[in-house]
Write an enzyme that holds these catalytic residues in place. Structure first.
Site, PDB file in Angstrom:
ATOM      1  N   SER A 306       1.437  11.788  13.056  1.00  0.00           N
ATOM      2  CA  SER A 306       2.112  11.087  14.141  1.00  0.00           C
ATOM      3  C   SER A 306       1.401  11.351  15.474  1.00  0.00           C
ATOM      4  CB  SER A 306       3.584  11.523  14.173  1.00  0.00           C
ATOM      5  OG  SER A 306       4.315  10.782  15.115  1.00  0.00           O
ATOM      6  N   ASP A 398       5.955   1.636   8.570  1.00  0.00           N
ATOM      7  CA  ASP A 398       6.079   2.576   9.690  1.00  0.00           C
ATOM      8  C   ASP A 398       6.688   1.854  10.888  1.00  0.00           C
ATOM      9  OD1 ASP A 398       5.775   4.458  11.711  1.00  0.00           O
ATOM     10  OD2 ASP A 398       3.795   5.095  11.023  1.00  0.00           O
ATOM     11  N   HIS A 433       7.280   6.402   8.277  1.00  0.00           N
ATOM     12  CA  HIS A 433       6.408   7.187   9.147  1.00  0.00           C
ATOM     13  C   HIS A 433       6.266   8.640   8.708  1.00  0.00           C
ATOM     14  CE1 HIS A 433       4.404   8.180  12.911  1.00  0.00           C
ATOM     15  NE2 HIS A 433       5.252   9.194  13.092  1.00  0.00           N
TER      16      HIS A 433
END
Length: 490
Positions: A306, A398, A433
Site C-alpha cells: 500500500s 482494489d 487491497h
C-alpha cells in the site's frame, strides 16, 4: 527465547457486566453456554509445534444416539495442532453415523477481545467420516473443497461492531483457534448448542528459534527478526501502509522462512513528526539492516504494501544508498512520488481530497485520490531508473489504490526505458487491497484513521472472500519464491 514460552491466551468471554442488568442477562445467554461446553486443554510448556505424527484430538462433548441400543461419540482430529500461520492443517472427524449432517465451526478471540467465526456444512461418508481436505462444504461461510476455509472465511460473530480487522500485535504468542463439530447444518446459535467435539489449535508467526530484536538507533524505530541458526541470512526491509504503528507479523513470518526481516515504524513514529521522515530515514534503516553482523550485506530486498509501496518505488529509484538486489510492491502506485518527506507527500495527496467517494454503505473509496488526471508533464516515480528485479502484486478489485492501472503504466514506462526485463506482475481478479499472508481473513471494509481528513472512517478495501483467499496464498508463495531466487540463488 524465554518470551516464546509464554502460556497461550485462552478463549475467555468478555468481562461480565453488573449482575441483574439487561446486559448481564444477554452476556449469560451468549457466553455462559460457550464456557460450559468448550473443553479447555492444558497449554504447552514450550512452543511451537506438536511433534510429527501427533495430531490434536479431543474427546467428545456429547454423543449421538444412533439407536436405542447404540451411542457413538465422534472424534475430531486436527493435524498439526500447532504450526505457522501459512501452514495448512488437516481436519478429520470420525465415529459419526453414515450420511450424517454436521457443521465444522471455528472460533477465535482476538487481542482486541472480538470474536470471529467461520463454519462449513458437511455430510459424513459411508464410514461415518468427514475429512476437511477431501470433502466439499455444502454451505456456510465457504463452499467447496477448502482445507483452510475455517480460517480465511472468518468473520466477526453476529452482533459485533462494524469495521473490525485482525492485526496480530504480540507475535510471540499464538492465535488460538477452537475447531468444533456440531450435529446438523447450523448457521447461527453455536454458543447455544453443545458441540460433539472440540479441538484447540495454535497458529504462530514465529518458528522455533526465531529471534526478535528491538531497533532504536539513529531515530530509526523498528523490529528485526532473525531466523534460527548462526547465519548469515539475506535481509528484507518491510514497509507497511499508512495505518501507522509497528506491524511485525509479516516480518516474523519472513524470518520463519529464512530471511532476516526488519519491520520499520515510519508513519510518524514516537518522537518524530511527519516532516522528520524523509528519504534519509529509510536510508538509515536500510544501513542498520545491511550492517548487522548476521545479515548478508549484498543480499537485500525492500518489500512494501500500500503506502509502503509508494515509498519502496521512490527509494529504490532515487536513493544513492538503498541498492537492493530485488523489491516487492503489493498494491501500490508510482503516480505520487516520495521525494521530500511524509508531510509533503500527504499534503500533495490532500489536493485531491475531493476525489474521495462514499458508497451506499457509507464506506470511503480512496483509489481516485491517486488515480487523477496527471499534470503535463506527469509527475511520477521514474521507474526507468530501477536497476533491480521488481515484483508487483496487484488486486483486480482494489478500491483503495489504482494498483492495476499503476502496474500497467509502470510496465509501459519500463519498456520504454529498456528495463522491462526486470519486471514481474501478478494480478488477481476479485481480490482486494489488503493482500496479507495466507489464511488471513478477508477484510473488505474496516475502520481506518484517514490521514487526508483526520477522521476515522470505514474504508473500502474491496475483494470477494474466496478470490481474495486464493490471491493471498498464491501471492505469498510466489513472493517467497521471488525472494529466494534473487537473494539466495542469484
Amino acid at each position: 527465547m524465554a518470551a516464546l514460552t509464554r502460556i497461550p491466551p485462552l478463549l475467555l468471554a468478555p468481562s461480565m457486566p453488573p449482575w441483574g442488568t439487561p446486559l448481564a442477562v444477554a452476556w449469560m445467554k451468549n457466553y455462559h453456554p460457550l464456557l460450559k461446553v468448550i473443553p479447555w486443554l492444558t497449554p504447552p510448556s514450550s512452543p511451537p509445534w506438536t511433534p510429527p505424527g501427533r495430531p490434536s484430538r479431543s474427546r467428545a462433548s456429547s454423543c449421538l444416539n444412533v439407536s436405542t441400543q447404540k451411542r457413538t461419540c465422534p472424534i475430531l482430529s486436527v493435524h498439526p495442532s500447532r504450526g505457522l500461520v501459512d501452514e495448512k492443517f488437516r481436519i478429520v472427524v470420525t465415529n459419526l453415523p453414515p450420511s450424517h449432517k454436521v457443521t465444522l465451526h471455528s472460533l477465535l478471540q482476538t487481542e482486541d477481545k472480538d470474536f470471529w467465526e467461520a463454519f462449513g456444512h458437511y455430510i459424513s461418508d459411508e464410514h461415518g467420516t468427514v475429512t476437511g481436505t477431501k470433502y466439499e462444504s455444502l454451505g456456510g461461510t465457504y463452499e467447496g473443497t477448502e482445507a483452510m476455509g475455517l480460517l480465511w472465511s472468518m468473520r466477526p460473530v453476529p452482533g459485533s461492531q462494524q469495521g473490525l480487522r485482525i492485526r496480530k500485535r504480540d507475535v510471540l504468542t499464538p492465535m488460538v483457534v477452537h475447531i468444533s463439530v456440531y450435529s446438523g447444518h447450523l448457521s447461527q446459535g453455536f454458543s447455544q448448542k453443545p458441540p460433539l467435539a472440540t479441538s484447540v489449535i495454535e497458529r504462530w508467526h514465529v518458528a522455533p528459534g526465531v529471534k526478535r530484536i528491538n531497533i532504536r538507533e539513529e531515530e530509526v524505530q523498528g523490529t528485526l527478526f532473525l531466523p534460527p541458526g548462526p547465519g548469515p541470512y539475506p535481509g528484507v526491509l518491510d514497509l507497511w501502509g499508512a495505518g501507522g504503528g509497528l506491524v511485525e507479523y509479516r516480518s516474523a513470518l519472513l524470518a520463519s522462512h529464512g530471511f532476516a526481516s526488519m519491520a520499520l515504524d515510519y508513519f510518524a513514529p514516537k518522537g518524530l513528526r511527519l516532516q522528520d521522515v524523509d528519504i534519509s530515514y529509510f536510508e538509515k534503516a536500510y544501513q542498520i539492516l545491511k550492517n548487522h553482523p548476521v545479515v548478508q550485506s549484498d543480499h537485500l530486498a525492500v518489500l512494501g504494501l500500500s503506502f509502503g509501496s509508494i515509498i519502496t518505488l521512490s527509494i529504490v529509484a532515487y536513493s544513492d544508498v538503498i541498492k537492493p538486489q530485488c523489491s516487492v510492491c503489493i498494491n501500490g502506485s508510482h503516480l505520487i512520488p516520495f521525494d521530500k518527506n511524509l508531510f509533503e507527500l500527504i499534503e500533495e495527496m490532500k489536493k485531491n481530497v475531493d476525489k474521495l467517494r462514499v458508497n451506499e454503505e457509507n464506506q470511503v473509496i480512496h483509489r481516485d485520490v491517486i488515480l487523477t488526471t496527471p499534470p503535463d508533464p506527469p509527475v511520477k516515480v521514474d521507474v526507468g531508473r530501477i536497476k533491480c528485479p521488481l515484483l508487483l502484486v496487484t488486486a483486480g478489485d482494489d478500491q483503495a489504490f489504482p494498483a492495476v492501472e499503476s502496474a500497467e503504466d509502470i510496465e509501459m514506462m519500463m519498456e520504454k526505458a529498456g528495463n522491462r526485463h526486470l519486471l514481474e506482475v501478478l494480478t488477481y481478479p476479485g481480490s482486494g487491497h489488503l493482500i496479507e499472508p495466507p489464511c488471513s481473513p478477508h477484510f473488505r471494509a474496516t475502520n481506518f484513521n484517514l490521514q487526508l481528513t483526520k477522521q476515522k472512517v470505514i474504508i473500502l478495501w474491496g475483494g470477494q472472500t474466496q478470490s481474495h483467499a486464493y490471491a493471498q496464498e498464491d501471492a505469498w508463495n510466489k513472493t517467497l519464491a521471488f525472494l529466494r531466487e534473487h537473494l539466495y540463488f542469484n
